[in-house]
Design an enzyme around this catalytic site. Structure first.
Site, PDB file in Angstrom:
ATOM      1  N   VAL A 188       0.828  -1.209   0.000  1.00  0.00           N
ATOM      2  CA  VAL A 188       0.000   0.000   0.000  1.00  0.00           C
ATOM      3  C   VAL A 188       0.861   1.258   0.000  1.00  0.00           C
ATOM      4  CG1 VAL A 188      -1.624   1.357   1.400  1.00  0.00           C
ATOM      5  CG2 VAL A 188      -2.028  -1.072   1.012  1.00  0.00           C
ATOM      6  N   THR A 233      -5.454  -0.478   7.353  1.00  0.00           N
ATOM      7  CA  THR A 233      -6.799  -0.912   7.755  1.00  0.00           C
ATOM      8  C   THR A 233      -6.814  -1.069   9.271  1.00  0.00           C
ATOM      9  OG1 THR A 233      -7.066  -2.052   5.654  1.00  0.00           O
ATOM     10  CG2 THR A 233      -8.520  -2.740   7.454  1.00  0.00           C
ATOM     11  N   ASN A 263     -14.572  -5.265   2.825  1.00  0.00           N
ATOM     12  CA  ASN A 263     -13.908  -6.562   2.724  1.00  0.00           C
ATOM     13  C   ASN A 263     -14.789  -7.695   3.250  1.00  0.00           C
ATOM     14  OD1 ASN A 263     -11.700  -5.610   1.444  1.00  0.00           O
ATOM     15  ND2 ASN A 263     -10.296  -5.722   3.175  1.00  0.00           N
ATOM     16  N   ALA A 309     -16.827 -19.629  -7.318  1.00  0.00           N
ATOM     17  CA  ALA A 309     -16.490 -20.662  -6.334  1.00  0.00           C
ATOM     18  C   ALA A 309     -15.031 -21.028  -6.535  1.00  0.00           C
ATOM     19  CB  ALA A 309     -17.383 -21.880  -6.546  1.00  0.00           C
ATOM     20  N   CYS A 330      -5.526  -9.406   3.341  1.00  0.00           N
ATOM     21  CA  CYS A 330      -6.629  -8.558   3.817  1.00  0.00           C
ATOM     22  C   CYS A 330      -7.859  -9.337   4.288  1.00  0.00           C
ATOM     23  CB  CYS A 330      -7.017  -7.563   2.735  1.00  0.00           C
ATOM     24  SG  CYS A 330      -5.711  -6.351   2.439  1.00  0.00           S
ATOM     25  N   LYS A 332      -7.634 -11.568   7.609  1.00  0.00           N
ATOM     26  CA  LYS A 332      -7.370 -10.824   8.851  1.00  0.00           C
ATOM     27  C   LYS A 332      -8.469  -9.789   9.123  1.00  0.00           C
ATOM     28  CE  LYS A 332      -4.300  -6.996   7.496  1.00  0.00           C
ATOM     29  NZ  LYS A 332      -5.258  -5.922   7.591  1.00  0.00           N
ATOM     30  N   LYS A 361      -3.664 -14.928  -5.319  1.00  0.00           N
ATOM     31  CA  LYS A 361      -4.456 -14.622  -6.521  1.00  0.00           C
ATOM     32  C   LYS A 361      -3.471 -14.257  -7.632  1.00  0.00           C
ATOM     33  CE  LYS A 361      -5.288  -9.697  -5.698  1.00  0.00           C
ATOM     34  NZ  LYS A 361      -6.271  -8.638  -5.644  1.00  0.00           N
TER      35      LYS A 361
HETATM   36  N1  NAD Z   1      -2.067  -5.243   0.545  1.00  0.00           N
HETATM   37  C1  NAD Z   1      -3.261  -4.811   0.170  1.00  0.00           C
HETATM   38  O1  NAD Z   1      -3.795  -5.199  -0.865  1.00  0.00           O
HETATM   39  C2  NAD Z   1      -4.011  -3.820   1.014  1.00  0.00           C
HETATM   40  C3  NAD Z   1      -5.119  -3.157   0.472  1.00  0.00           C
HETATM   41  C4  NAD Z   1      -5.795  -2.232   1.266  1.00  0.00           C
HETATM   42  C5  NAD Z   1      -5.389  -2.012   2.580  1.00  0.00           C
HETATM   43  N2  NAD Z   1      -4.324  -2.678   3.093  1.00  0.00           N
HETATM   44  C6  NAD Z   1      -3.903  -2.379   4.454  1.00  0.00           C
HETATM   45  O2  NAD Z   1      -2.777  -1.513   4.408  1.00  0.00           O
HETATM   46  C7  NAD Z   1      -1.875  -1.804   5.463  1.00  0.00           C
HETATM   47  C8  NAD Z   1      -0.505  -2.129   4.903  1.00  0.00           C
HETATM   48  O3  NAD Z   1      -0.608  -3.309   4.146  1.00  0.00           O
HETATM   49  P1  NAD Z   1       0.562  -3.821   3.178  1.00  0.00           P
HETATM   50  O4  NAD Z   1       0.051  -5.002   2.468  1.00  0.00           O
HETATM   51  O5  NAD Z   1       1.085  -2.658   2.425  1.00  0.00           O
HETATM   52  O6  NAD Z   1       1.648  -4.253   4.278  1.00  0.00           O
HETATM   53  P2  NAD Z   1       3.186  -4.632   4.062  1.00  0.00           P
HETATM   54  O7  NAD Z   1       3.499  -5.628   5.097  1.00  0.00           O
HETATM   55  O8  NAD Z   1       3.446  -4.944   2.614  1.00  0.00           O
HETATM   56  O9  NAD Z   1       3.958  -3.262   4.367  1.00  0.00           O
HETATM   57  C9  NAD Z   1       4.031  -2.661   5.633  1.00  0.00           C
HETATM   58  C10 NAD Z   1       5.407  -1.998   5.768  1.00  0.00           C
HETATM   59  O10 NAD Z   1       5.439  -1.180   6.942  1.00  0.00           O
HETATM   60  C11 NAD Z   1       6.758  -1.219   7.470  1.00  0.00           C
HETATM   61  N3  NAD Z   1       6.726  -0.706   8.847  1.00  0.00           N
HETATM   62  C12 NAD Z   1       6.230  -1.283   9.968  1.00  0.00           C
HETATM   63  N4  NAD Z   1       6.337  -0.446  11.017  1.00  0.00           N
HETATM   64  C13 NAD Z   1       6.903   0.697  10.574  1.00  0.00           C
HETATM   65  C14 NAD Z   1       7.233   1.935  11.180  1.00  0.00           C
HETATM   66  N5  NAD Z   1       6.985   2.188  12.455  1.00  0.00           N
HETATM   67  N6  NAD Z   1       7.807   2.883  10.400  1.00  0.00           N
HETATM   68  C15 NAD Z   1       8.060   2.664   9.090  1.00  0.00           C
HETATM   69  N7  NAD Z   1       7.733   1.511   8.453  1.00  0.00           N
HETATM   70  C16 NAD Z   1       7.174   0.536   9.188  1.00  0.00           C
HETATM   71  C17 NAD Z   1       7.150  -2.671   7.302  1.00  0.00           C
HETATM   72  O11 NAD Z   1       8.554  -2.824   7.355  1.00  0.00           O
HETATM   73  C18 NAD Z   1       6.564  -2.982   5.914  1.00  0.00           C
HETATM   74  O12 NAD Z   1       7.501  -2.753   4.881  1.00  0.00           O
HETATM   75  C19 NAD Z   1      -2.521  -2.936   6.267  1.00  0.00           C
HETATM   76  O13 NAD Z   1      -3.262  -2.378   7.310  1.00  0.00           O
HETATM   77  C20 NAD Z   1      -3.439  -3.576   5.247  1.00  0.00           C
HETATM   78  O14 NAD Z   1      -4.519  -4.211   5.851  1.00  0.00           O
HETATM   79  C21 NAD Z   1      -3.618  -3.575   2.330  1.00  0.00           C
END
Ligand code: NAD
Length: 440
Positions: free
Chosen positions: A11, A121, A214, A258, A266, A269, A327
């Site tokens: 993200v 999220t 979601n 299906a 996402c 969790k 996916k």
């Molecule tokens: N992946 C998706 O498709 C998606 C879509 C919508 C929402 N989200 C939500 O967005 C959020 C992030 O998801 P993601 O898939 O990008 O996660 P991710 O694990 O790919 O990335 C998170 C990053 O944050 C870094 N991090 C952690 N603590 C930190 C801090 N204090 N300072 C700086 N960096 C730090 C980690 O090292 C990691 O690189 C989650 O809450 C997820 O639910 C994800």
């Protein structure tokens, strides 16, 4: 605008790159030094179609930078996005430790007005916790610095993330003060030139909106999966049923397939976290609990079909798996059904050769030096010595295989298709036994 993105994962990196693409000055922070090293050297630590070009273009234009330095990151942006992970805690609730650590870092260092935006999220009430974490750090420093906290959940889909960010369906903003709302309007103006997409609401409603979206999508999947099991028992075909209901505009075509269960970073969790939020508030979400239970069971369905065909003892059996990522178009293996399926096959004594166009490195990282799991560099190469082909991810390149060649290479002529990729007649015409999900 000067923007900081905290957390440079799926993200954060997509958001940062796309915000730079429309002319902003963006600094992406991550504590993972290896990730930042790769980005600084011009690489991309994840697979996301089109992202490499956007990142390269904006680095070259001097609008996109990366750092591990918290102070530099806090100093940089008036707008501070928090896009860190919110993995499930042991009790299913969203673990906010990364979000609150990011908030504290901002409070510890900021010297001028900041808009702190929760893009991760996060459960209802998190914006209050973020506000309190910043306030407590400012209090420790004995200073008063103005700031706003905004909820701006992200709806991008992995595999189409750049397009989703550049052309969003809607932009949900939960904010209660005018200054922050005006900044959010200005920030997102380049992404809604065609028509207004900003949906402004109170912070708690914005936080709940993300989970509601979601949870609804997961519900559609589990509903179809349960119906598919019934279709098998009744001698009906779920694909025909899908065609029959999707045409109703009140139902629509999306998320009616299906399969062998939803996965990813996402849905699993977020469904868990919403159930837990509700339980903490004294309410049980019965529908959603059933959605989760049905999904857990669905991840076993392919192995049940294999056992029905080859027997419970799979000692000495070898299976080809096409598709490992949760996916297509991503290398994300978080909660991927393939992980459950591979583990279940191992438990019963089988071995596996897998092929995935992009997720094999990530799978190697997860399974380590597992001697029972081999990898093939081409789909057909995975089939050699295999007793059956098991399809777990619906990559485009699997859509039109040479069924006659598959029949020749496999030891037994069996395809177990967890994604209903084919009309049943084609593989069967080639002499293959074809088992789908909910198919006749
Ligand atoms: N992946 C998706 O498709 C998606 C879509 C919508 C929402 N989200 C939500 O967005 C959020 C992030 O998801 P993601 O898939 O990008 O996660 P991710 O694990 O790919 O990335 C998170 C990053 O944050 C870094 N991090 C952690 N603590 C930190 C801090 N204090 N300072 C700086 N960096 C730090 C980690 O090292 C990691 O690189 C989650 O809450 C997820 O639910 C994800």
């Amino acid at each position: 605008m000067k923007i900081t993105v905290v957390g440079t994962g799926y993200v954060g990196l997509v958001s940062g790159a796309c915000l730079a693409e429309v002319g902003n000055d963006v600094l992406c922070l991550d504590l993972d030094a290896e990730k930042i090293r790769i980005l600084k050297e011009g690489g991309i630590p994840i697979h996301e179609p089109g992202l490499d070009q956007v990142v390269a273009r904006n680095i070259a234009a001097g609008r996109l930078h990366f750092t591990t330095d918290v102070e530099e990151a806090v100093r940089h942006g008036t707008i501070q996005f928090i896009a860190v992970g919110t993995p499930p805690d042991e009790d299913g609730s969203a673990d906010l430790k990364y979000v609150l650590a990011a908030a504290r870092n901002i409070g510890r260092t900021m010297t001028d007005y900041k808009v702190v935006i929760d893009k991760s999220t996060v459960p209802v009430g998190t914006a209050d916790k973020v506000r309190a974490a910043i306030a407590s750090e400012l209090q420790k420093r004995g200073v008063e610095v103005p700031y706003s906290v905004v909820s701006n959940p992200e709806f991008l889909k992995e595999g189409a993330a750049v397009d989703d960010f550049m052309r969003p369906d809607r932009i949900v903003v939960g904010a209660e003060d005018e200054q922050a709302i005006n900044l959010m309007r200005a920030l997102y103006a380049p992404f809604q030139r065609n028509h207004e997409k900003l949906v402004i609401m109170d912070v708690r409603s914005a936080e709940l909106t993300k989970y509601a979206a979601n949870a609804m999508l997961a519900t559609r999947i589990s509903f179809m999966n349960e119906l598919a099991l019934l279709a098998e028992k009744m001698g009906a075909d779920i694909e025909q049923v899908r065609q029959g209901i999707g045409s109703d505009p009140r139902i629509g075509w999306h998320f009616l397939y299906a399969g062998c269960g939803y996965g990813g970073s996402c849905f699993p969790k977020d469904v868990k976290a919403l159930i837990k939020t509700a339980a903490d508030a004294g309410q049980s979400l019965k529908v959603l609990q059933a959605v989760e239970d049905a999904n857990d069971a669905q991840k076993q369905v392919l192995v049940e079909k294999i056992v029905a065909r080859f027997g419970a003892d799979l000692q000495g059996k070898h299976f080809a798996i096409w598709g490992l990522a949760f996916k297509p178009n991503t290398d994300d293996m978080r909660e991927a059904p393939s992980r459950v399926i591979i583990d279940e096959l191992f438990k019963r004594g089988a071995t596996v050769t897998a092929y995935d166009p992009v997720a094999m490195d990530e799978t190697r990282r997860i399974f380590g030096n597992e001697p029972r799991l081999k990898y093939a560099d081409r789909p057909m190469a995975a089939l050699e010595e295999a007793d059956a082909l098991v399809i777990v991810t619906e990559w485009k390149e699997f859509r039109s295989p040479d069924f006659a060649a598959i029949k020749t290479v496999l030891k037994s002529p069996v395809i177990v298709d967890g994604r209903n990729m084919y009309t049943t007649d084609l593989p069967r015409a080639a002499g293959l036994e074809y088992y789908g999900i909910g198919r006749k």
